[in-house]
Design a protein around this motif. Sequence first.
Motif, PDB file in Angstrom:
ATOM      1  N   ALA A   1       0.820  -1.215   0.000  1.00 15.81           N
ATOM      2  CA  ALA A   1       0.000   0.000   0.000  1.00 15.81           C
ATOM      3  C   ALA A   1       0.848   1.257   0.000  1.00 15.81           C
ATOM      4  N   LEU A   2       2.136   1.121   0.372  1.00 18.70           N
ATOM      5  CA  LEU A   2       3.031   2.276   0.397  1.00 18.70           C
ATOM      6  C   LEU A   2       3.653   2.560  -0.964  1.00 18.70           C
ATOM      7  N   ALA A   3       3.430   1.652  -1.919  1.00 18.33           N
ATOM      8  CA  ALA A   3       4.117   1.753  -3.206  1.00 18.33           C
ATOM      9  C   ALA A   3       3.872   3.085  -3.899  1.00 18.33           C
ATOM     10  N   GLY A   4       2.704   3.696  -3.694  1.00 19.84           N
ATOM     11  CA  GLY A   4       2.402   4.955  -4.366  1.00 19.84           C
ATOM     12  C   GLY A   4       2.591   6.184  -3.503  1.00 19.84           C
ATOM     13  N   GLU A   5       2.870   6.010  -2.202  1.00 26.28           N
ATOM     14  CA  GLU A   5       3.011   7.154  -1.306  1.00 26.28           C
ATOM     15  C   GLU A   5       4.384   7.794  -1.448  1.00 26.28           C
ATOM     16  N   THR A   6       4.401   9.121  -1.312  1.00 32.22           N
ATOM     17  CA  THR A   6       5.666   9.849  -1.438  1.00 32.22           C
ATOM     18  C   THR A   6       5.944  10.652  -0.175  1.00 32.22           C
ATOM     19  N   ILE A   7       7.206  11.045  -0.043  1.00 30.29           N
ATOM     20  CA  ILE A   7       7.639  11.874   1.072  1.00 30.29           C
ATOM     21  C   ILE A   7       8.661  12.865   0.531  1.00 30.29           C
ATOM     22  N   GLU A   8       8.595  14.111   0.993  1.00 31.40           N
ATOM     23  CA  GLU A   8       9.525  15.143   0.531  1.00 31.40           C
ATOM     24  C   GLU A   8      10.607  15.348   1.586  1.00 31.40           C
ATOM     25  N   ILE A   9      11.748  14.724   1.357  1.00 33.05           N
ATOM     26  CA  ILE A   9      12.889  14.935   2.254  1.00 33.05           C
ATOM     27  C   ILE A   9      13.429  16.341   2.044  1.00 33.05           C
ATOM     28  N   VAL A  10      13.542  16.722   0.765  1.00 33.36           N
ATOM     29  CA  VAL A  10      13.874  18.091   0.380  1.00 33.36           C
ATOM     30  C   VAL A  10      12.614  18.675  -0.255  1.00 33.36           C
ATOM     31  N   PRO A  11      12.176  19.841   0.195  1.00 30.90           N
ATOM     32  CA  PRO A  11      10.943  20.422  -0.371  1.00 30.90           C
ATOM     33  C   PRO A  11      10.999  20.506  -1.889  1.00 30.90           C
ATOM     34  N   GLY A  12       9.935  20.004  -2.513  1.00 31.78           N
ATOM     35  CA  GLY A  12       9.852  20.035  -3.966  1.00 31.78           C
ATOM     36  C   GLY A  12      10.434  18.825  -4.656  1.00 31.78           C
ATOM     37  N   ALA A  13      11.009  17.879  -3.899  1.00 31.75           N
ATOM     38  CA  ALA A  13      11.598  16.670  -4.488  1.00 31.75           C
ATOM     39  C   ALA A  13      10.993  15.448  -3.816  1.00 31.75           C
ATOM     40  N   PRO A  14       9.849  14.978  -4.305  1.00 29.24           N
ATOM     41  CA  PRO A  14       9.196  13.823  -3.664  1.00 29.24           C
ATOM     42  C   PRO A  14       9.915  12.513  -3.942  1.00 29.24           C
ATOM     43  N   TRP A  15       9.987  11.660  -2.923  1.00 29.51           N
ATOM     44  CA  TRP A  15      10.544  10.307  -3.027  1.00 29.51           C
ATOM     45  C   TRP A  15       9.463   9.315  -2.621  1.00 29.51           C
ATOM     46  N   LEU A  16       9.519   8.138  -3.224  1.00 21.83           N
ATOM     47  CA  LEU A  16       8.634   7.082  -2.775  1.00 21.83           C
ATOM     48  C   LEU A  16       8.999   6.687  -1.348  1.00 21.83           C
ATOM     49  N   VAL A  17       8.007   6.566  -0.499  1.00 20.04           N
ATOM     50  CA  VAL A  17       8.253   6.214   0.902  1.00 20.04           C
ATOM     51  C   VAL A  17       8.982   4.875   1.007  1.00 20.04           C
ATOM     52  N   VAL A  18       8.560   3.906   0.213  1.00 23.17           N
ATOM     53  CA  VAL A  18       9.156   2.577   0.297  1.00 23.17           C
ATOM     54  C   VAL A  18      10.623   2.612  -0.125  1.00 23.17           C
ATOM     55  N   THR A  19      10.976   3.491  -1.076  1.00 24.22           N
ATOM     56  CA  THR A  19      12.375   3.636  -1.486  1.00 24.22           C
ATOM     57  C   THR A  19      13.213   4.221  -0.357  1.00 24.22           C
ATOM     58  N   VAL A  20      12.685   5.252   0.305  1.00 24.90           N
ATOM     59  CA  VAL A  20      13.417   5.875   1.417  1.00 24.90           C
ATOM     60  C   VAL A  20      13.614   4.876   2.549  1.00 24.90           C
ATOM     61  N   ILE A  21      12.568   4.129   2.878  1.00 24.52           N
ATOM     62  CA  ILE A  21      12.671   3.126   3.947  1.00 24.52           C
ATOM     63  C   ILE A  21      13.729   2.080   3.594  1.00 24.52           C
ATOM     64  N   ALA A  22      13.679   1.567   2.361  1.00 23.15           N
ATOM     65  CA  ALA A  22      14.616   0.517   1.951  1.00 23.15           C
ATOM     66  C   ALA A  22      16.056   1.019   1.970  1.00 23.15           C
ATOM     67  N   ILE A  23      16.292   2.234   1.475  1.00 16.50           N
ATOM     68  CA  ILE A  23      17.665   2.761   1.448  1.00 16.50           C
ATOM     69  C   ILE A  23      18.171   3.011   2.861  1.00 16.50           C
ATOM     70  N   LEU A  24      17.314   3.540   3.734  1.00 17.73           N
ATOM     71  CA  LEU A  24      17.747   3.773   5.120  1.00 17.73           C
ATOM     72  C   LEU A  24      18.065   2.460   5.832  1.00 17.73           C
ATOM     73  N   LEU A  25      17.247   1.447   5.613  1.00 14.82           N
ATOM     74  CA  LEU A  25      17.556   0.137   6.200  1.00 14.82           C
ATOM     75  C   LEU A  25      18.866  -0.402   5.647  1.00 14.82           C
ATOM     76  N   PHE A  26      19.111  -0.176   4.358  1.00 16.55           N
ATOM     77  CA  PHE A  26      20.351  -0.657   3.755  1.00 16.55           C
ATOM     78  C   PHE A  26      21.564   0.109   4.285  1.00 16.55           C
ATOM     79  N   VAL A  27      21.390   1.370   4.659  1.00 19.36           N
ATOM     80  CA  VAL A  27      22.494   2.116   5.277  1.00 19.36           C
ATOM     81  C   VAL A  27      22.945   1.400   6.549  1.00 19.36           C
ATOM     82  N   GLY A  28      21.982   0.885   7.302  1.00 23.69           N
ATOM     83  CA  GLY A  28      22.340   0.080   8.469  1.00 23.69           C
ATOM     84  C   GLY A  28      23.122  -1.151   8.076  1.00 23.69           C
TER      85      GLY A  28
END
Length: 685
Positions: free
Chosen positions: A205-232
Motif C-alpha cells: 500500500a506504500l508503493a504509491g506514497e511519497t515523502i519530501e525529504i527536500v521540499p519540492g523533491a518527492p521520493w517514494l516512501v518505500v524507497t526511502v525506507i529501503a535505502i535507510l535500512l540498507f544504510v544500516g
Amino acid sequence: MQTLYLIVPLAPLVGAILAGLFGRALGRAGSHWVTIAGVAVSFVASAIVFRDVLAGNTFNGTVYTWLAIGDVRFEVGFLIDRLSALMMVVVTFVSLMVHVYTIGYMAEDPGYQRFFAYISLFTFSMLMLVMANNFMQLFFGWEAVGLVSYLLIGFWYTRPTAIYANLKAFLVNRVGDFGFLLGIGLVLAYCGSLDYATVFKAAPALAGETIEIVPGAPWLVVTVIAILLFVGAMGKSAQFPLHVWLPDSMEGPTPISALIHAATMVTAGIFMVSRMSPIFELSSTALSVVIVIGAITAFFMALVAIVQYDIKRVVAYSTLSQLGYMTVALGASAYSAAMFHLMTHAFFKALLFLGAGSVIIAMHHEQDMRKMGGLRKYMPWTFWTVVLAALASAGIPGFSGFYSKDAIIEAAHFANVPGATFAYLAVLATVFVTSFYTFRLVFMTFFGEERFRHAGPHAPEAHGHDATDTHAHDDAHAHDDEHHHVDWSKENPHESPWVVTLPLALLAIPTVIAGYLVGDVVFGPYFGSAIVYSPEHPAMFRMVETFHGLVAYTLHGMMAPPFWLSIAGIATAWYLYIRRPDLPAVIRERAGVLTRILERKYGFDELYQAVFANGAVGLGKGLWQIGDVRVIDGFFVNGSAKAVGLVSRIVRRFQTGFIYQYAFTMIIGLVLLLSLWLVQIRVPS
C-alpha cells in the motif's frame, strides 16, 4: 517446541553470565566448559528446530510484551521459518567451533574467562537478531552484537591500536545504525506497527506514497525506507564507504575474527535485507543502490588484499570482498543466492581465519607472511584444511564456494536493475583477484623458502619480497608475550594442539560439501514464503529456468569464464610466489602510484581521519575556545563582572561624604528632569 525456541538463545546467555560474573570461582576450565556447553546445547536445539521447520512447522509469536503505547506494542517474539532456522544452525555451529578453538588459542591469556563470556554473549545477541519477528527486537540484537564486538575487538585493551580499532568500529557502525533507526522510525510512522507480518502486509500500500525529504523533491516512501535500512546494513556488513572498520578489527584475537567476520556480525546486514525482501522488491531504485555498492566493495576491496602481508588482514579484505558478492546478489533480487553464499562463506572463511590463527600460534604470534614459508611439512593438518578453504574461496568446482559464487555471478548477469551490467563485470573480474590473493597467502605461508630461519619476528624484510609494509607489526601486535623472542635455529614451528585442529577438520567438511545443496537452497523452494520475489525483477526466475541439476550445473560452470578466471588467478600466484619469487617486488615497484593507492587503501582512512575525526576535534576546540572561553566565560561571566566593576567605579565617585557634592548632584539631576519635562510639553499632541 516453543520451550526449545527459548533454549536456543538463552543457553549461551546463561554460559556468558556464569563465566562473566563467576569466572574467578569457576576457574579457567570451568569457564570454558559452561560456555561451550551452553553453545553446544544451542546448536543441538537449533538442529532440532531446523529439522522441525523442514517438516513444515513454522512459528511466529510473542514471547514477552515489553511496552504498549496505544495500538503500538514493543515485544520480544520469535519468527521461526526456513530463513531464520538456517541462520540459527550456521551461527551456533561456527560459534561452537570457535569456542573449542579458543581453548588452545587463548590458553595463556590472563583474560581467558572474560573472553569466553564475551563470545558466548555475542552468540546470544546474534541469535536474538536472527530469530526476531519484529523491528524492536531486531534493533536490540543489532546493537547488542555491535556492543559486544566493541568489547572483543578491544579485548587487549592495553594496546593503543586495539583501542583505536574498537572505537573506529563502534563509531562507523553508529553512522549506519543512525540510518537504520530512521528507517525503522518511518516503518512505524507509515505502517503503525513494528511486527514483520503486519509491516510486510502493509508494504504494498506504500508503493504509491511519497515523502519530501527536500521540499519540492518527492521520493517514494518505500524507497526511502529501503535505502535507510540498507544504510544500516552497509555499516554492519562493512560495505563501501562504511567498510573501514573491518580490517582494523583484526586487532582482536583471531577467534573473534572468525566469529565476527565469518558467520555472525558482518552477515547480519545480508540477513536483514533478505528478511526485508517484501520491502526491497517494491523499489528498483533501492535495489540499484544495493547492487552498485556491493559491486564496488567486491572488486576494490579484493584489490587491496593483493598488497597485504599480514595474514589476518588478507583474510579480512577477502571478507569485505565476499560480503560485496552477497550484496550484489541482494541487489539482483537473488536473495536465496545471497543467503546460500552467506552459509558457504561462513564455513570456508571461518576455516581460513582459524587456519591463520593456527599458523600464528606456530609462529609465536608472528603475522607477517614474509617471515613464514615452508610451513606445510611442519603443520600438515593446518595446511590441508587451509588449502580446502582456499579452493572453496577461489571457486573451484566441487567446493562450496564454487556453487554459491557462480549463482551470484549468474544473478548479476540476469538482473535488470540499473547498474547490473557494472556489477556483473565487477564480480567477474573479482573472481581472478580472489583466486590470486587467496593462493598468494597459501604459497607465501606454506611453500617456498623457510624465511623464519633468516629473519626474526622483527626483521625488516624477507627474501624475495618487498620490505615495504604499511601494516608492519609493532611490539603490541605480538601480544607482548615471552614467545616473541625465539631462537628459530633451535625451535621449529609445529602443529597446533587438537583443540585447534579439531575445529579446522570439522569446518573443512561443510567447506567441501555444503555447495551440493545449491539445487534446493538457491533454485528450489527451500525458503518458501520467507523470501518474496517480484516479477519485475526476473533474475531468479530466469536462473531457475536454466538449472538442470547439480551435475549439469557443475559441468556448465567448468566451461564458463569464472572457472577459467579462477584457474588463471591460481596459476599467476604460483608463478609469482613459487616459480619467480623475485618478480613481486619488481612489479610492486614498477606499479608505482597504483601500489601506493592500494597500500593506503584508497585513502579512506586518512580522509575520514582528516574530515570527521580531526574535524570533530577541531569543532570541539572551536566550541571550547570561542563558545566557552570567549562567549560564555569572556562575555557573559567575566563581562558581567567587568560591567559591574565599571558601574561601581563610576558610582563610587558620587559617594564622597561631602554635603556640597550631594547638593550639586541634586541640582544637576533636577535640571535634567526639568529639561525632559519641558521637551515633553513642547511636543505638539
